[in-house]
Design a protein around this motif. Sequence first.
Motif, PDB file in Angstrom:
ATOM      1  N   UNK A 125       0.821  -1.210   0.000  1.00 27.80           N
ATOM      2  CA  UNK A 125       0.000   0.000   0.000  1.00 27.80           C
ATOM      3  C   UNK A 125       0.857   1.262   0.000  1.00 27.80           C
ATOM      4  N   UNK A 126       0.204   2.328  -0.392  1.00 26.21           N
ATOM      5  CA  UNK A 126       0.742   3.681  -0.264  1.00 26.21           C
ATOM      6  C   UNK A 126      -0.405   4.547   0.226  1.00 26.21           C
ATOM      7  N   UNK A 127      -0.124   5.388   1.212  1.00 29.16           N
ATOM      8  CA  UNK A 127      -1.152   6.238   1.810  1.00 29.16           C
ATOM      9  C   UNK A 127      -0.975   7.684   1.381  1.00 29.16           C
ATOM     10  N   UNK A 128      -2.100   8.350   1.165  1.00 24.92           N
ATOM     11  CA  UNK A 128      -2.089   9.801   0.929  1.00 24.92           C
ATOM     12  C   UNK A 128      -3.209  10.421   1.744  1.00 24.92           C
ATOM     13  N   UNK A 129      -3.016  11.673   2.115  1.00 21.84           N
ATOM     14  CA  UNK A 129      -4.010  12.372   2.921  1.00 21.84           C
ATOM     15  C   UNK A 129      -4.252  13.764   2.366  1.00 21.84           C
ATOM     16  N   UNK A 130      -5.503  14.176   2.401  1.00 21.04           N
ATOM     17  CA  UNK A 130      -5.871  15.550   2.076  1.00 21.04           C
ATOM     18  C   UNK A 130      -6.171  16.290   3.367  1.00 21.04           C
ATOM     19  N   UNK A 131      -5.525  17.427   3.578  1.00 22.21           N
ATOM     20  CA  UNK A 131      -5.728  18.219   4.796  1.00 22.21           C
ATOM     21  C   UNK A 131      -6.772  19.287   4.520  1.00 22.21           C
ATOM     22  N   UNK A 132      -8.013  19.007   4.881  1.00 16.28           N
ATOM     23  CA  UNK A 132      -9.089  19.963   4.613  1.00 16.28           C
ATOM     24  C   UNK A 132      -9.127  20.996   5.727  1.00 16.28           C
ATOM     25  N   UNK A 133      -9.199  22.266   5.342  1.00 13.62           N
ATOM     26  CA  UNK A 133      -9.228  23.366   6.310  1.00 13.62           C
ATOM     27  C   UNK A 133     -10.595  23.393   7.002  1.00 13.62           C
ATOM     28  N   UNK A 137      -7.483   8.870  -7.637  1.00 16.49           N
ATOM     29  CA  UNK A 137      -7.000   8.906  -9.023  1.00 16.49           C
ATOM     30  C   UNK A 137      -5.492   9.137  -9.078  1.00 16.49           C
ATOM     31  N   UNK A 138      -4.973   9.962  -8.173  1.00 13.73           N
ATOM     32  CA  UNK A 138      -3.526  10.173  -8.094  1.00 13.73           C
ATOM     33  C   UNK A 138      -2.815   8.846  -7.867  1.00 13.73           C
ATOM     34  N   UNK A 139      -3.337   8.048  -6.953  1.00 17.93           N
ATOM     35  CA  UNK A 139      -2.720   6.763  -6.629  1.00 17.93           C
ATOM     36  C   UNK A 139      -2.867   5.766  -7.770  1.00 17.93           C
ATOM     37  N   UNK A 140      -4.022   5.720  -8.393  1.00 19.47           N
ATOM     38  CA  UNK A 140      -4.238   4.746  -9.465  1.00 19.47           C
ATOM     39  C   UNK A 140      -3.362   5.045 -10.680  1.00 19.47           C
ATOM     40  N   UNK A 141      -3.070   6.318 -10.930  1.00 16.57           N
ATOM     41  CA  UNK A 141      -2.184   6.648 -12.052  1.00 16.57           C
ATOM     42  C   UNK A 141      -0.782   6.086 -11.844  1.00 16.57           C
ATOM     43  N   UNK A 142      -0.393   5.884 -10.585  1.00 18.39           N
ATOM     44  CA  UNK A 142       0.948   5.358 -10.319  1.00 18.39           C
ATOM     45  C   UNK A 142       0.943   3.840 -10.192  1.00 18.39           C
ATOM     46  N   UNK A 143      -0.207   3.209 -10.421  1.00 16.48           N
ATOM     47  CA  UNK A 143      -0.234   1.753 -10.438  1.00 16.48           C
ATOM     48  C   UNK A 143      -1.113   1.081  -9.421  1.00 16.48           C
ATOM     49  N   UNK A 144      -1.770   1.832  -8.514  1.00 12.16           N
ATOM     50  CA  UNK A 144      -2.667   1.206  -7.546  1.00 12.16           C
ATOM     51  C   UNK A 144      -3.850   0.587  -8.278  1.00 12.16           C
ATOM     52  N   UNK A 145      -4.210  -0.629  -7.892  1.00 13.00           N
ATOM     53  CA  UNK A 145      -5.335  -1.305  -8.551  1.00 13.00           C
ATOM     54  C   UNK A 145      -6.628  -1.169  -7.759  1.00 13.00           C
ATOM     55  N   UNK A 146      -6.500  -0.718  -6.512  1.00 10.73           N
ATOM     56  CA  UNK A 146      -7.694  -0.563  -5.678  1.00 10.73           C
ATOM     57  C   UNK A 146      -7.398   0.505  -4.642  1.00 10.73           C
ATOM     58  N   UNK A 147      -8.395   1.338  -4.341  1.00  8.00           N
ATOM     59  CA  UNK A 147      -8.233   2.379  -3.328  1.00  8.00           C
ATOM     60  C   UNK A 147      -9.393   2.326  -2.344  1.00  8.00           C
ATOM     61  N   UNK A 148      -9.076   2.585  -1.095  1.00  8.71           N
ATOM     62  CA  UNK A 148     -10.101   2.631  -0.060  1.00  8.71           C
ATOM     63  C   UNK A 148      -9.928   3.924   0.723  1.00  8.71           C
ATOM     64  N   UNK A 149     -11.058   4.565   1.035  1.00  4.33           N
ATOM     65  CA  UNK A 149     -11.037   5.842   1.755  1.00  4.33           C
ATOM     66  C   UNK A 149     -11.896   5.726   3.006  1.00  4.33           C
ATOM     67  N   UNK A 150     -11.317   5.361   4.139  1.00  3.09           N
ATOM     68  CA  UNK A 150     -12.104   5.275   5.376  1.00  3.09           C
ATOM     69  C   UNK A 150     -12.647   6.636   5.766  1.00  3.09           C
ATOM     70  N   UNK A 151     -13.872   6.692   6.276  1.00  6.02           N
ATOM     71  CA  UNK A 151     -14.520   7.964   6.574  1.00  6.02           C
ATOM     72  C   UNK A 151     -14.570   8.302   8.054  1.00  6.02           C
ATOM     73  N   UNK A 152     -13.994   7.455   8.883  1.00  5.53           N
ATOM     74  CA  UNK A 152     -14.045   7.741  10.315  1.00  5.53           C
ATOM     75  C   UNK A 152     -13.035   8.834  10.658  1.00  5.53           C
ATOM     76  N   UNK A 153     -13.275   9.533  11.757  1.00  5.99           N
ATOM     77  CA  UNK A 153     -12.350  10.547  12.257  1.00  5.99           C
ATOM     78  C   UNK A 153     -11.962  10.167  13.684  1.00  5.99           C
TER      79      UNK A 153
END
Length: 497
Positions: free
Chosen positions: A363-371, A411-427
């Motif tokens: 896996x590779x993780x990415x995060x968006x920091x929403x203001x 989409x950023x991750x899939x362009x680099x070769x990820x075949x599946x992405x999951x975005x957990x919604x818990x905080x």
Amino acid sequence: MDYDFDVIVVGGGAGGATFAYACAQAGKSVLVLERGGRHTVGTPHDEKAALIDKRPYDDREVEVNGKAKRLYMGGILGGGSSLYGAALIRPSEEDFYPGRYYGKRIPKSIWDWPISYADLEPHYTEVERLLGVAGCGDDDFGPLQKPAAGFPGEPLPLHPINERLISANRRRGLRPFQLPLAIDSSRCLRCSLCAGLPCPTGARGSSAQLLDSAQARGLALTVQTRVEVEKLAREPGTGATVVDVIDRNTGNRRRYRARRYALAAGAFASPLLLMRSGVEHSQLGRNYMMHICALVAGVYPKETDAESSFVKQVGFSDFYFGTKRYRHKMGLVQSLGVPGPLMTAKVSPFLPAPVRKFLRERILLMAGLIEDLPNPANRVGLESDGRGSLTHRYARYDRVRRKRLAPHIARILKRSGAIYCVAPRYSSHEHVAHQCGTMRFGKDPAHAVLDPDCRLFANPDVFAVDGGFMPTSLGVGPGLTIMANSLRVASKVVAEL
């Protein structure tokens, strides 16, 4: 009147230690009072001790939305800067005018910060120099600012997975850049377990290192660790501001008197101290903010090596101010390190151990920091027994922007070769990075706790230099801005003294 010190700083975190260093550098006598202990460089990584037992974190139990928790809140000298992921990023000039993007969603009194980016620019440069921030000055940072003369440090070589991430997304018209990191590449071990743990070699720059360097040069700087500041008070007879301190090891109490004070215990603890000291203000302790995170995990068909090496190297600002179809401000997107096996088991106990190991390797993780926006209902409270409590919930608008940003990250991750992405919604309210907003500064004392120089309206001897001063949370991590502002405020205090 006799004074023990020119300046007393409550808290040795990012803002407090940097402020103390600047005052000592200017020839002032300074005392730093730090509740936590001191990390010893050379101590090897211990995931259990650091992230499961939380030894380098604040040892207080805090009631969060009615439930007692131990928070991942810096509890050693250097505070969060001794435990962070080293990213020190300048915001956009537009971040200082939030009213242009949020309008009626925020009070008119905070549509403009009382200072501009230009007021902080030289101090950003100085912090980058002091901590040796490394980055690539030729990269396109989009709406984010970067040093005009380039970064003082040389960045780490890009990990192969990050080279793929950058090249694949540049071909699609995005503008990835290497994250500015306060890491000395000559001493870095490229640890996969970086963020959240003390650095074993001292390669990761922290404000605690500034205190060490000041003391090594014989400056008039005293650091006391494992001490609790009980309250600020007015001394009978003289009217001078004094601070009452208890030694956490011995229980001995002591009172100190200084010409000026700087609160830097963090956006949670500093307002608590003021409340215990009898300070009252309609905004004190309110508007607590910490970025809502759009976390996305990309799963690759082959091993990425991200679980065994440092991979937090890439940022994207393409969605900082939204998209053509969704014109709402969001924030920075950045890569993250892969959690260690123990933390992975903690957050995913329902997965069998072999599955967790398989995923960590791929896996590779990415995060968006929403203001996240300020809300008076999100607040720090003082309980009857003197302990602090925290009430915090993200607004629907914050959650909607997280939902909008997550597909772009996938989409950023899939362009680099990820075949599946999951975005957990818990905080998680256990992880409280990027805390700010509980003592915001402004020009009108009816709406702000601090004046534009971060002086307490209620007491001209007291300043605040942690993240509590921020009216809004910016779209990048606040660390660099907190330290730059502490240098700005230090220059004001030194000029007065």
